[in-house]
Design a protein around this motif. Structure first.
Motif, PDB file in Angstrom:
ATOM      1  N   ASP A  88      37.831  44.942  42.347  1.00 26.65           N
ATOM      2  CA  ASP A  88      38.334  45.978  41.451  1.00 26.65           C
ATOM      3  C   ASP A  88      37.546  47.233  41.808  1.00 26.65           C
ATOM      4  N   VAL A 110      44.868  53.355  52.445  1.00 27.32           N
ATOM      5  CA  VAL A 110      45.109  53.869  51.100  1.00 27.32           C
ATOM      6  C   VAL A 110      45.160  55.397  51.162  1.00 27.32           C
ATOM      7  N   VAL A 117      49.966  56.547  44.881  1.00 26.49           N
ATOM      8  CA  VAL A 117      49.136  55.803  45.834  1.00 26.49           C
ATOM      9  C   VAL A 117      50.045  55.182  46.886  1.00 26.49           C
ATOM     10  N   PHE A 119      50.116  52.547  50.011  1.00 24.54           N
ATOM     11  CA  PHE A 119      49.409  51.456  50.682  1.00 24.54           C
ATOM     12  C   PHE A 119      50.115  51.171  52.007  1.00 24.54           C
ATOM     13  N   ALA A 134      50.180  55.042  40.031  1.00 25.43           N
ATOM     14  CA  ALA A 134      49.076  54.328  39.387  1.00 25.43           C
ATOM     15  C   ALA A 134      49.079  54.494  37.876  1.00 25.43           C
ATOM     16  N   THR A 139      52.688  47.120  40.391  1.00 26.09           N
ATOM     17  CA  THR A 139      52.101  45.974  41.085  1.00 26.09           C
ATOM     18  C   THR A 139      52.798  45.829  42.426  1.00 26.09           C
ATOM     19  N   LEU A 147      48.214  43.910  44.683  1.00 23.57           N
ATOM     20  CA  LEU A 147      47.506  45.166  44.461  1.00 23.57           C
ATOM     21  C   LEU A 147      48.015  45.768  43.162  1.00 23.57           C
ATOM     22  N   ARG A 148      47.098  46.101  42.262  1.00 16.98           N
ATOM     23  CA  ARG A 148      47.463  46.718  40.983  1.00 16.98           C
ATOM     24  C   ARG A 148      46.654  48.005  40.805  1.00 16.98           C
ATOM     25  N   PRO A 149      47.228  49.145  41.191  1.00 18.69           N
ATOM     26  CA  PRO A 149      46.501  50.396  40.981  1.00 18.69           C
ATOM     27  C   PRO A 149      46.631  50.879  39.537  1.00 18.69           C
ATOM     28  N   VAL A 159      41.910  50.234  42.155  1.00 14.06           N
ATOM     29  CA  VAL A 159      42.811  49.187  42.636  1.00 14.06           C
ATOM     30  C   VAL A 159      42.188  47.833  42.339  1.00 14.06           C
ATOM     31  N   LEU A 161      42.526  44.200  43.429  1.00  6.01           N
ATOM     32  CA  LEU A 161      43.074  43.468  44.574  1.00  6.01           C
ATOM     33  C   LEU A 161      42.753  41.994  44.406  1.00  6.01           C
TER      34      LEU A 161
END
Length: 174
Positions: A88, A110, A117, A119, A134, A139, A147-149, A159, A161
């Motif tokens: 995180d 990134v 964001v 990726f 974000a 997700t 990945l969850r920004p 993020v 991860l």
């Protein structure tokens, strides 16, 4: 007399009474009072002005709970914390997140522009570029990677991860 004519006659009579009553009361109110009636107050018109209906008060809606504060990254800005497939971290424009070789994923590019964001994900056979916001609980799932920004209250992008194989021992590894 047919029913149709009777209905027409009835409707006409009702309309005449309604409009005649309104017109008659309006004329009576506008007519000057005779001299002998000067001592008496003017007659009230037959039609009273409509009072506007009072609307009942709308019930007060309960206050919405305050939005929970977006927490800071558990691993700070230490991108090396992601090597084991679980982290995180705070990310910035141009960062690369490197996972251990056992995951078979090239470093994750990134790019950050405000809350947007981007990726860039690659492995030997696939390549994917995805853009997420974000601030919208987005997700991204790709080859076992999630990945969850999210945005912090001070505008940083964090993020979270995780890889489905994180924490699992690979055969032949100790």
């Amino acid at each position: 007399m047919s029913t149709r004519n009777l209905g027409l006659l009835t409707t006409t009579a009702v309309a005449a009474l309604a409009f005649g009553g309104l017109a008659g009361s309006a004329l009576a109110a506008a007519a000057p009072n005779p001299p002998e009636a000067a001592d008496k107050p003017a007659a009230k018109p037959a039609v009273r002005p409509m009072k506007s209906p009072t609307m009942p008060e709308m019930p007060q809606m309960p206050a919405m709970p305050a939005k929970p504060a977006a927490k800071d990254a558990a691993d700070g800005a230490d991108l090396k914390a992601c090597g084991d497939g679980k982290c995180d971290v705070v990310v910035q424009d141009g960062d690369e997140i490197k996972l251990d070789d056992e995951f078979g994923i090239d470093p994750i590019g990134v790019d950050v522009h405000g809350s947007r964001v981007t990726f860039t994900l690659k492995n030997n056979a696939q390549h994917m570029v995805t853009v997420v916001d974000a601030s919208q609980h987005a997700t991204v799932h790709w080859n076992g990677l999630t990945l969850r920004p999210r945005m912090t209250d001070d505008g940083k992008v964090v993020v979270n991860l995780s890889h489905r194989d994180a924490g699992k021992k690979k055969p032949g590894k100790r």
